[in-house]
Scaffold this active site. Structure first.
Site, PDB file in Angstrom:
ATOM      1  N   HIS A 293       0.838  -1.202   0.000  1.00 41.02           N
ATOM      2  CA  HIS A 293       0.000   0.000   0.000  1.00 41.02           C
ATOM      3  C   HIS A 293       0.869   1.247   0.000  1.00 41.02           C
ATOM      4  CE1 HIS A 293       1.218  -0.409   4.177  1.00 41.02           C
ATOM      5  NE2 HIS A 293       0.882   0.859   4.376  1.00 41.02           N
TER       6      HIS A 293
ATOM      7  N   ASP B  23       0.409   5.009   2.013  1.00 41.41           N
ATOM      8  CA  ASP B  23      -0.388   5.342   3.194  1.00 41.41           C
ATOM      9  C   ASP B  23      -1.623   6.195   2.871  1.00 41.41           C
ATOM     10  OD1 ASP B  23       1.145   3.915   5.018  1.00 41.41           O
ATOM     11  OD2 ASP B  23       2.636   5.520   5.101  1.00 41.41           O
TER      12      ASP B  23
ATOM     13  N   HIS C  32       4.674   0.173   0.087  1.00 37.50           N
ATOM     14  CA  HIS C  32       5.491  -0.544   1.061  1.00 37.50           C
ATOM     15  C   HIS C  32       4.671  -1.667   1.683  1.00 37.50           C
ATOM     16  CE1 HIS C  32       3.593   2.754   3.306  1.00 37.50           C
ATOM     17  NE2 HIS C  32       3.631   1.982   4.378  1.00 37.50           N
TER      18      HIS C  32
ATOM     19  N   ARG D 148       5.138   6.691  14.004  1.00 35.19           N
ATOM     20  CA  ARG D 148       5.121   7.223  12.632  1.00 35.19           C
ATOM     21  C   ARG D 148       4.432   8.572  12.588  1.00 35.19           C
ATOM     22  NH1 ARG D 148       1.477   3.920   8.628  1.00 35.19           N
ATOM     23  NH2 ARG D 148      -0.013   5.470   9.287  1.00 35.19           N
TER      24      ARG D 148
END
Ligand code: SIN
Length: 293
Positions: A118, A120, A264, A279
């Protein structure tokens, strides 16, 4: 005379990924260093730093050098289970820092964050342009993350296929990732948007494929069966290992990836061990396609 750079860049592959040394992200950075990191990111699509024991405030400061920070649509919605049987959350925003998502898996987890390829929150009208993840705790082995260049995926297509794909848009649906079988609150609505599947990078001007099996549900201009067949081909195509690099984390490693031209996938191969990271994401712009001709 321009000051000589102290940054050292070591590429992971010819296509994608570079490790940067010579920067201390726990300290304020000069704007020339920030611009240099940005250039290295644009050239390599994902950059990595080692030994950066940043506090959350330092990570937030580092993220803000590149733009305003994004609040994830699931922020604050994952900590209170609704109903029975909800899996343990694999990602949740911190109450005192809603712009920071904690990524978490342990022996009670039934899912880990980002197991499917995907980019993000690509279902947002303006998906986050970049994400910065620091890993705080990790198993002795495993828990790597794969990154794939969607420039390379686009460039590997034949010229007729590139021209065929260029007019298409696709539905990117947050419910596909956050609403089904997920640790997130599936009684809520998550963003759904229509974006070009060939995306022009606003800075580099390069074209990339913008789709993923985690979010993309259909190509708007095609019939359902045509869309299913083409998406099946493209979901396979973007997974070619020639487009990828693999990052082996250490404690306090940091990855900064450009969501506009990469996918990723986190490797959850370390169950029942624990992996914890933090994150932040930088607000992006609306994806567009501009012909290179
Ligand atoms: C993600 O941002 O998808 C998680 C990546 C990771 O945990 O390595």
């Amino acid at each position: 005379m321009p000051e000589q750079s102290r940054l050292v860049v070591k590429k992971l592959t010819p296509t994608i990924g570079a490790e940067i040394s010579g920067a201390d992200l726990t300290q304020p950075l000069e704007s020339a260093v920030v611009r240099e990191i940005e250039e290295i990111l644009f050239d390599n699509q994902v950059v990595f730093f080692r030994n950066q024991p940043m506090t959350l405030e330092q990570q937030i400061r580092f993220g803000k050098y590149f733009g305003d920070l994004y609040i994830h649509p699931a922020a604050g919605k994952t900590t209170t289970p609704i109903g029975e049987g909800r899996p343990k959350p694999y990602a949740s925003a911190l109450e005192d820092h809603p712009e920071v998502i904690k990524i978490y898996a342990d022996e009670k987890s039934v899912q880990a964050a980002g197991e499917e390829w995907h980019s993000d929150v690509m279902s947002e009208d303006k998906p986050p342009m970049g994400s910065i993840l620091r890993i705080d705790e990790l198993p002795s082995v495993g828990g790597d993350t794969l990154f794939a260049s969607m420039y390379a995926a686009y460039e590997a297509l034949s010229e007729p296929m590139k021209r065929f794909l260029e007019p298409f848009t696709a539905v990117q649906d947050g419910m596909k990732t956050y609403g089904v079988k997920s640790a997130f609150d599936n009684s809520r609505q998550y963003p759904r948007s229509e974006h070009p599947i060939v995306r022009t990078h606003p800075v580099t001007g390069r074209q990339s494929l913008f789709l993923s099996s985690a979010f993309t549900t259909r190509i708007v201009q095609l019939s359902p069966s045509e869309s299913d067949a083409l998406l099946k081909f493209l979901f396979d195509h973007v997974k070619n290992s020639l487009f990828q690099c693999r990052f082996r984390w250490e404690k306090d490693s940091v990855a900064f990836w450009d969501n506009r031209c990469t996918l990723h996938q986190a490797q959850w191969d370390y169950f029942p061990h624990r992996r914890v990271g933090y994150r932040v994401q930088i607000i992006g712009d609306k994806p567009f396609y501009r012909s290179g001709q």
